[in-house]
Design an enzyme around this catalytic site. Sequence first.
Site, mmCIF file in Angstrom:
data_model
loop_
_atom_site.group_PDB
_atom_site.id
_atom_site.type_symbol
_atom_site.label_atom_id
_atom_site.label_comp_id
_atom_site.label_asym_id
_atom_site.label_seq_id
_atom_site.Cartn_x
_atom_site.Cartn_y
_atom_site.Cartn_z
ATOM 1 N N ASP A 57 0.391 -1.154 0.117
ATOM 2 C CA ASP A 57 -0.377 0.257 0.150
ATOM 3 C C ASP A 57 0.539 1.192 0.670
ATOM 4 O O ASP A 57 2.230 0.956 0.327
ATOM 5 C CB ASP A 57 -1.011 0.326 1.284
ATOM 6 C CG ASP A 57 -2.118 0.760 1.395
ATOM 7 O OD1 ASP A 57 -2.939 0.479 0.704
ATOM 8 O OD2 ASP A 57 -1.946 1.919 1.281
ATOM 9 N N ILE A 58 0.613 2.196 -0.577
ATOM 10 C CA ILE A 58 1.649 3.486 -1.115
ATOM 11 C C ILE A 58 1.454 4.501 0.174
ATOM 12 O O ILE A 58 1.921 5.475 0.511
ATOM 13 C CB ILE A 58 1.288 3.634 -2.661
ATOM 14 C CG1 ILE A 58 1.843 5.164 -2.959
ATOM 15 C CG2 ILE A 58 -0.501 4.921 -2.282
ATOM 16 C CD1 ILE A 58 3.015 3.998 -3.234
ATOM 17 N N GLU A 69 -12.374 4.031 -1.167
ATOM 18 C CA GLU A 69 -11.567 4.541 -2.061
ATOM 19 C C GLU A 69 -11.563 4.604 -3.053
ATOM 20 O O GLU A 69 -11.397 4.810 -3.876
ATOM 21 C CB GLU A 69 -9.987 4.614 -1.271
ATOM 22 C CG GLU A 69 -9.053 5.689 -1.725
ATOM 23 C CD GLU A 69 -7.405 5.451 -1.161
ATOM 24 O OE1 GLU A 69 -7.987 5.611 0.153
ATOM 25 O OE2 GLU A 69 -6.651 6.256 -2.100
ATOM 26 N N HIS A 104 -9.690 -5.675 -3.674
ATOM 27 C CA HIS A 104 -8.962 -5.949 -2.301
ATOM 28 C C HIS A 104 -8.652 -5.904 -0.895
ATOM 29 O O HIS A 104 -9.434 -5.561 -0.411
ATOM 30 C CB HIS A 104 -8.016 -4.348 -2.490
ATOM 31 C CG HIS A 104 -8.364 -2.940 -2.161
ATOM 32 N ND1 HIS A 104 -9.548 -2.454 -2.729
ATOM 33 C CD2 HIS A 104 -8.273 -2.388 -1.258
ATOM 34 C CE1 HIS A 104 -9.885 -1.610 -2.692
ATOM 35 N NE2 HIS A 104 -9.292 -1.026 -1.238
ATOM 36 N N HIS A 111 -6.643 -5.816 2.046
ATOM 37 C CA HIS A 111 -5.891 -5.588 3.504
ATOM 38 C C HIS A 111 -5.005 -6.106 4.012
ATOM 39 O O HIS A 111 -5.821 -6.710 5.256
ATOM 40 C CB HIS A 111 -6.378 -3.920 3.830
ATOM 41 C CG HIS A 111 -6.558 -2.879 3.018
ATOM 42 N ND1 HIS A 111 -6.029 -1.869 2.809
ATOM 43 C CD2 HIS A 111 -7.917 -3.083 2.760
ATOM 44 C CE1 HIS A 111 -7.039 -0.997 2.544
ATOM 45 N NE2 HIS A 111 -7.724 -1.251 2.122
HETATM 46 P P1 5GP Z 1 -9.834 1.289 0.416
HETATM 47 O O1 5GP Z 1 -10.759 1.415 -0.965
HETATM 48 O O2 5GP Z 1 -9.824 -0.189 1.165
HETATM 49 O O3 5GP Z 1 -10.133 2.535 1.428
HETATM 50 O O4 5GP Z 1 -8.392 2.115 0.392
HETATM 51 C C1 5GP Z 1 -7.757 1.783 -0.997
HETATM 52 C C2 5GP Z 1 -6.318 1.843 -0.623
HETATM 53 O O5 5GP Z 1 -5.270 1.478 -1.973
HETATM 54 C C3 5GP Z 1 -5.786 3.019 -0.062
HETATM 55 O O6 5GP Z 1 -5.136 1.762 1.093
HETATM 56 C C4 5GP Z 1 -4.591 3.228 -0.060
HETATM 57 O O7 5GP Z 1 -3.430 4.118 0.436
HETATM 58 C C5 5GP Z 1 -4.077 2.316 -1.523
HETATM 59 N N1 5GP Z 1 -3.656 3.194 -2.754
HETATM 60 C C6 5GP Z 1 -4.746 4.365 -3.402
HETATM 61 N N2 5GP Z 1 -3.503 4.263 -4.513
HETATM 62 C C7 5GP Z 1 -2.815 3.514 -4.370
HETATM 63 C C8 5GP Z 1 -1.714 3.558 -5.199
HETATM 64 O O8 5GP Z 1 -1.755 4.583 -6.524
HETATM 65 N N3 5GP Z 1 -0.531 2.745 -5.191
HETATM 66 C C9 5GP Z 1 -0.736 1.849 -4.237
HETATM 67 N N4 5GP Z 1 -0.036 0.661 -4.050
HETATM 68 N N5 5GP Z 1 -2.202 1.928 -3.156
HETATM 69 C C10 5GP Z 1 -2.836 2.900 -3.408
#
Ligand code: 5GP
Length: 133
Positions: free
Chosen positions: A29-30, A88, A93, A95
Site C-alpha cells: 500500500d502506498i 477509496e 482488494h 488489506h
Molecule cells: P480502500 O479502497 O480499501 O478504502 O483503500 C484503498 C487503499 O489503496 C488505501 O489504503 C490507499 O492507500 C491505497 N492506494 C490508493 N492508491 C494507490 C496506488 O496508486 N498504489 C498503491 N500501492 N496503493 C494505493
Amino acid sequence: MATIFTKIINGEIPSYKVAEDENFIAFLDINPNAKGHTLCVPKQEVDKLFDLDENTYLELMKFSRKVAEALKKTVPCKRIGMAVIGLEVPHVHVHLIPLNTMSEMTFTNKISMSSEALTTLSEEIRKQLSQTV
Ligand code: 5GP
C-alpha cells in the site's frame, strides 16, 4: 474507466509488487497503516468483494493467506490483520496489515516510508514467498 489497480496490473503505473500469479497480484500500500501493509487484488476488475464469483473469492483468500504467511515471517508483528473496505478504490482488494496495536487497523494513523524502504521491503517479502513450498 480502468481503476488505478488495473493500471498497476497492466504495468501502466508502478507498484512495489510482492506477489503475482495468473489471476491475482499483491503490492505494498502506498499510504500504509503500518510497515508491510499489503493489498491483494484480483486481476478481474470487480468493485465489491461479495460480488466476486465464488471461485475467485475463495482463490483470493488462498492467495491472501500465502502472502500473509510471508509477511508474518518478514515483518516483526503480533499478527496479520485483514480488512476489506473499498471506499477509496472500487476494485476488490484485501488489506493485510502487520499489527502490533489496534490503532493500526483504524486507517487514520498512517506511517511514512521512503521509496527505498518500500523497495527493500517488497524484495524481502518476495524472497520469503519464493522460499514457501
Ligand atoms: P480502500 O479502497 O480499501 O478504502 O483503500 C484503498 C487503499 O489503496 C488505501 O489504503 C490507499 O492507500 C491505497 N492506494 C490508493 N492508491 C494507490 C496506488 O496508486 N498504489 C498503491 N500501492 N496503493 C494505493
